[in-house]
Design an enzyme around this catalytic site. Structure first.
Site, PDB file in Angstrom:
ATOM      1  CD  GLN A  85     -83.551  25.034 -25.984  1.00  0.00           C
ATOM      2  OE1 GLN A  85     -84.065  26.089 -26.159  1.00  0.00           O
ATOM      3  NE2 GLN A  85     -83.886  23.841 -26.333  1.00  0.00           N
ATOM      4  CG  ASP A  86     -77.725  24.403 -25.593  1.00  0.00           C
ATOM      5  OD1 ASP A  86     -78.160  25.483 -26.101  1.00  0.00           O
ATOM      6  OD2 ASP A  86     -77.170  23.498 -26.276  1.00  0.00           O
ATOM      7  N   PRO A  87     -75.823  26.574 -23.130  1.00  0.00           N
ATOM      8  CG  PRO A  87     -73.997  25.813 -21.963  1.00  0.00           C
ATOM      9  CD  PRO A  87     -75.338  25.293 -22.555  1.00  0.00           C
TER      10      PRO A  87
END
Length: 224
Positions: free
Chosen positions: A61-63
């Site tokens: 998804q995101d970092p």
């Protein structure tokens, strides 16, 4: 046709949405905000896994938004950083699924990337301690384009889509050309709803064998 990430990335970087997004991110960095990963690591997934080498995609998804965690590969953290819960659950599943897999004491997945596993987040930057802070900036458009290029220009990729976010992201992947394996996300909230026992790692290798492609040595990370 020999496609390279460079061609694809350069095309995207010329588009207005991308330039606006980078202006925002660069201004945030210049104001002293901590943006992860470091600027030089944002595109690590592409440098470690050339376009023509991609056989597997694991979509994140995101970092990670903690200091020193994110380095441009989904689910992976730099050596010396505590293994995040989702990755710990991936290791648990690997230990059940892959004979001889011993969970490593680190969360550094670079050797998977070097074997053709594209470890791609849908959003490639984040502000420190603020999960999803760079969602809707434009990265989704960017990574949609990446997936579209893989979908159109390659055949037989195995997409591992864990959780609703990844499955929605992969909705336009051509299931006649590629293999799509879906399961709940490995996070502690959902791993017991079907991620544990999904056997995606061994299934990936079965599919690669059927295509006469090199299997992924998932245990390579235990040698790092």
């Amino acid at each position: 046709m020999n496609t390279s990430w460079n061609d694809i990335l350069e095309t995207e970087k010329e588009k207005p949405y991308y330039q606006e997004m980078m202006t925002y991110i660069n201004e945030a960095r210049s104001q002293g905000k901590k943006i992860f990963p470091k600027e030089e690591d944002v595109f690590t997934a592409f440098s470690l896994t050339p376009f023509n080498n991609v056989t597997v995609v694991i979509l994140g998804q995101d970092p990670y938004h903690g200091e020193g965690q994110a380095h441009g590969l989904s689910f992976s953290v730099l050596p010396g950083v505590k293994i995040p819960p989702s990755l710990r659950n991936m290791y648990k599943e690997l230990a059940e699924d892959i004979e001889g897999f011993i969970p490593p004491t680190h969360g550094y997945l670079e050797s998977w990337a070097e074997q053709g596993v594209l470890l791609l987040n849908t959003v490639l930057t984040v502000e420190e301690s603020q999960a999803h802070s760079h969602a809707k900036l434009g990265w989704e458009t960017f990574t949609d384009s990446i997936i579209e290029q893989l979908n159109e220009k390659k055949e037989g990729i195995i997409f591992l889509l864990w959780g609703a976010h990844a499955q929605k992201k992969g909705i336009n992947i051509d299931a006649m050309k590629h293999s799509i394996l879906v399961a709940p996300h490995p996070s502690p909230l959902s791993a017991r709803r079907g991620f544990f026992g999904c056997q995606h790692f061994s299934k990936t290798n079965e599919l690669l064998r059927e295509k006469n492609l090199s299997e992924i040595n998932w245990s390579s990370i235990t040698l790092d």
